[in-house]
Write an enzyme that holds these catalytic residues in place. Structure first.
Site, mmCIF file in Angstrom:
data_model
loop_
_atom_site.group_PDB
_atom_site.id
_atom_site.type_symbol
_atom_site.label_atom_id
_atom_site.label_comp_id
_atom_site.label_asym_id
_atom_site.label_seq_id
_atom_site.Cartn_x
_atom_site.Cartn_y
_atom_site.Cartn_z
ATOM 1 N N SER A 124 1.127 3.582 -2.557
ATOM 2 C CA SER A 124 0.804 4.587 -3.591
ATOM 3 C C SER A 124 0.300 5.905 -3.018
ATOM 4 C CB SER A 124 -0.242 4.021 -4.549
ATOM 5 O OG SER A 124 -1.363 3.542 -3.815
ATOM 6 N N ARG A 125 -0.226 5.877 -1.793
ATOM 7 C CA ARG A 125 -0.834 7.094 -1.217
ATOM 8 C C ARG A 125 -0.532 7.145 0.279
ATOM 9 N NH1 ARG A 125 -6.040 6.854 -0.769
ATOM 10 N NH2 ARG A 125 -6.373 4.697 -1.381
ATOM 11 N N GLY A 140 0.822 -1.223 0.000
ATOM 12 C CA GLY A 140 0.000 0.000 0.000
ATOM 13 C C GLY A 140 0.845 1.257 0.000
ATOM 14 N N ALA A 186 -9.962 -4.834 15.842
ATOM 15 C CA ALA A 186 -9.583 -6.260 15.959
ATOM 16 C C ALA A 186 -8.425 -6.571 15.018
ATOM 17 C CB ALA A 186 -10.788 -7.147 15.644
ATOM 18 N N TYR A 229 -11.877 -2.912 12.502
ATOM 19 C CA TYR A 229 -10.556 -2.277 12.337
ATOM 20 C C TYR A 229 -9.696 -2.496 13.587
ATOM 21 C CZ TYR A 229 -7.261 1.558 11.292
ATOM 22 O OH TYR A 229 -6.134 2.316 11.038
ATOM 23 N N LYS A 232 -6.153 -4.483 13.917
ATOM 24 C CA LYS A 232 -4.934 -3.799 14.350
ATOM 25 C C LYS A 232 -4.377 -4.400 15.645
ATOM 26 C CE LYS A 232 -4.635 -0.929 10.917
ATOM 27 N NZ LYS A 232 -3.546 -1.090 9.943
ATOM 28 N N SER A 253 -2.293 0.651 14.764
ATOM 29 C CA SER A 253 -2.973 1.918 15.090
ATOM 30 C C SER A 253 -3.186 1.966 16.596
ATOM 31 C CB SER A 253 -4.330 1.957 14.386
ATOM 32 O OG SER A 253 -5.140 2.966 14.945
HETATM 33 P P1 NDP Z 1 -4.685 5.597 2.646
HETATM 34 O O1 NDP Z 1 -6.092 5.190 2.425
HETATM 35 O O2 NDP Z 1 -4.275 7.015 2.442
HETATM 36 O O3 NDP Z 1 -3.719 4.657 1.741
HETATM 37 C C1 NDP Z 1 -3.877 3.278 1.807
HETATM 38 C C2 NDP Z 1 -2.862 2.604 0.909
HETATM 39 O O4 NDP Z 1 -3.086 1.191 0.999
HETATM 40 C C3 NDP Z 1 -3.023 2.981 -0.547
HETATM 41 O O5 NDP Z 1 -1.761 2.948 -1.178
HETATM 42 C C4 NDP Z 1 -3.923 1.869 -1.077
HETATM 43 O O6 NDP Z 1 -3.774 1.599 -2.464
HETATM 44 C C5 NDP Z 1 -3.395 0.696 -0.297
HETATM 45 N N1 NDP Z 1 -4.365 -0.382 -0.196
HETATM 46 C C6 NDP Z 1 -5.642 -0.328 0.234
HETATM 47 N N2 NDP Z 1 -6.210 -1.537 0.143
HETATM 48 C C7 NDP Z 1 -5.270 -2.368 -0.359
HETATM 49 C C8 NDP Z 1 -5.237 -3.737 -0.705
HETATM 50 N N3 NDP Z 1 -6.293 -4.540 -0.551
HETATM 51 N N4 NDP Z 1 -4.092 -4.249 -1.230
HETATM 52 C C9 NDP Z 1 -2.998 -3.470 -1.422
HETATM 53 N N5 NDP Z 1 -2.969 -2.167 -1.107
HETATM 54 C C10 NDP Z 1 -4.079 -1.624 -0.589
HETATM 55 O O7 NDP Z 1 -4.340 5.110 4.135
HETATM 56 P P2 NDP Z 1 -3.376 5.758 5.235
HETATM 57 O O8 NDP Z 1 -2.109 6.202 4.616
HETATM 58 O O9 NDP Z 1 -4.151 6.709 6.043
HETATM 59 O O10 NDP Z 1 -3.090 4.475 6.168
HETATM 60 C C11 NDP Z 1 -1.969 3.617 5.951
HETATM 61 C C12 NDP Z 1 -1.877 2.642 7.115
HETATM 62 O O11 NDP Z 1 -1.744 3.371 8.328
HETATM 63 C C13 NDP Z 1 -3.140 1.787 7.275
HETATM 64 O O12 NDP Z 1 -2.788 0.484 7.663
HETATM 65 C C14 NDP Z 1 -3.911 2.495 8.383
HETATM 66 O O13 NDP Z 1 -4.746 1.616 9.061
HETATM 67 C C15 NDP Z 1 -2.754 2.985 9.244
HETATM 68 N N6 NDP Z 1 -3.107 4.120 10.095
HETATM 69 C C16 NDP Z 1 -3.481 5.342 9.556
HETATM 70 C C17 NDP Z 1 -3.785 6.400 10.397
HETATM 71 C C18 NDP Z 1 -4.172 7.754 9.873
HETATM 72 O O14 NDP Z 1 -4.465 8.641 10.697
HETATM 73 N N7 NDP Z 1 -4.170 8.006 8.579
HETATM 74 C C19 NDP Z 1 -3.738 6.243 11.865
HETATM 75 C C20 NDP Z 1 -3.333 4.933 12.310
HETATM 76 C C21 NDP Z 1 -3.027 3.924 11.447
HETATM 77 P P3 NDP Z 1 -4.749 2.317 -3.553
HETATM 78 O O15 NDP Z 1 -4.220 3.723 -3.664
HETATM 79 O O16 NDP Z 1 -4.556 1.542 -4.787
HETATM 80 O O17 NDP Z 1 -6.133 2.261 -2.984
#
Ligand code: NDP
Length: 248
Positions: free
Chosen positions: A15-16, A13, A158, A156, A160, A143
């Site tokens: 890309s973003r 994951g 569970a 979520y 994490k 998280s």
């Molecule tokens: P985003 O939604 O901004 O980015 C999620 C990334 O995961 C994207 O690159 C997306 O790809 C990829 N992704 C989603 N589903 C899949 C999949 N099935 N297979 C492969 N790649 C996948 O999330 P965040 O940056 O906010 O979060 C990143 C991590 O940090 C997560 O695990 C989240 O739970 C954790 N987190 C985030 C917090 C926050 O405040 N933002 C706080 C605590 C934890 P695509 O672009 O193709 O969809």
């Protein structure tokens, strides 16, 4: 001193959001970085170009993190290309929030498979190449919700919390092979998604953070870079909160 020259890394994951920052930061510290994404091929290709333009090496794959066989394919391809896998960051994650009474079994299964089964998929596939090298660092992005729970996020939370038990077991199984596994537990981090919240909601959240504001993706990325590096070589089975004190 964080130094990642010569290290080959994989970020799920990437890309973003937080994953993208992790990919960029690992590359800035000198690592070669592979990363996966689910749908956003445009941003993923852009990120590869950006890293290459800065003199780094990157590669990307479209790969659903919940797909067990795909994890093995991605890691085999990375090892074939670069010779080894030194660092795995399990970052891919989603939310499907709802109160338990309204949560569907699909909401439950999709979140558990994407956030937790993915960690098993990639960590298992990484074990052999890391054991061969007698070296490896696995960093799982959990998280603070996995530590304290959150109403409306039972699936979520569970997933994490499950990552934490998995990481500690993995760390115990593989410490003798010089493979470390740690958890990073972010609090509220500013990403594209959270950037869309209105100011009033942001102010309410910030009021609960002792440091007074949300974190940035780069804050998380620098911690991941440290755990990826040999500077953290005696740290394993640890859970590190990065939340401005929110969950203390
Ligand atoms: P985003 O939604 O901004 O980015 C999620 C990334 O995961 C994207 O690159 C997306 O790809 C990829 N992704 C989603 N589903 C899949 C999949 N099935 N297979 C492969 N790649 C996948 O999330 P965040 O940056 O906010 O979060 C990143 C991590 O940090 C997560 O695990 C989240 O739970 C954790 N987190 C985030 C917090 C926050 O405040 N933002 C706080 C605590 C934890 P695509 O672009 O193709 O969809």
């Amino acid at each position: 001193m964080i130094e990642l020259n010569g290290k080959n890394c994989l970020v799920t994951g990437g890309s973003r959001g937080i994953g993208k920052s992790i990919v960029k930061t690992l590359a800035e510290f000198g690592a070669r970085v592979g990363f996966t994404y689910a749908r956003s091929s445009g941003p993923a290709e852009e990120l590869v170009k950006e890293i290459e333009a800065g003199g780094g090496e990157a590669i990307t794959w479209q790969a659903d993190a919940a797909d067990f066989e795909k994890a093995d394919e991605v890691i085999s391809a990375l090892v074939e290309k670069w010779g080894s896998l030194d660092v795995l960051v399990n970052n891919a994650g989603i939310t499907r929030d709802n109160l338990i009474l309204r949560m569907t079994d699909d909401d439950w299964d999709t979140v558990i498979e994407t956030n937790l089964k993915s960690v098993f998929n990639y960590s298992k596939a990484a074990a052999r190449p890391m054991m061969r090298n007698r070296n490896g660092s696995i960093i799982n992005i959990s998280s603070v919700v996995g530590l304290g729970g959150n109403a409306g996020q039972s699936n979520y939370a569970a997933s994490k919390a499950g990552m934490i038990g998995f990481t500690k077991s993995y760390a115990k199984e593989l410490a003798s092979r010089n493979i470390r596994a740690n958890v990073v537990a972010p609090g509220y981090i500013r990403t594209e998604m959270t950037g869309q919240l209105d100011q009033k909601v942001l102010d309410q959240i910030s009021a609960e953070i002792p440091m007074g504001e949300p974190g940035e993706t780069e804050d998380v990325a620098r911690l991941v870079a440290y755990l990826s590096s040999d500077a953290s070589s005696y740290i394993t089975g640890e859970v590190i909160r990065i939340d401005g004190g929110m969950a203390m």
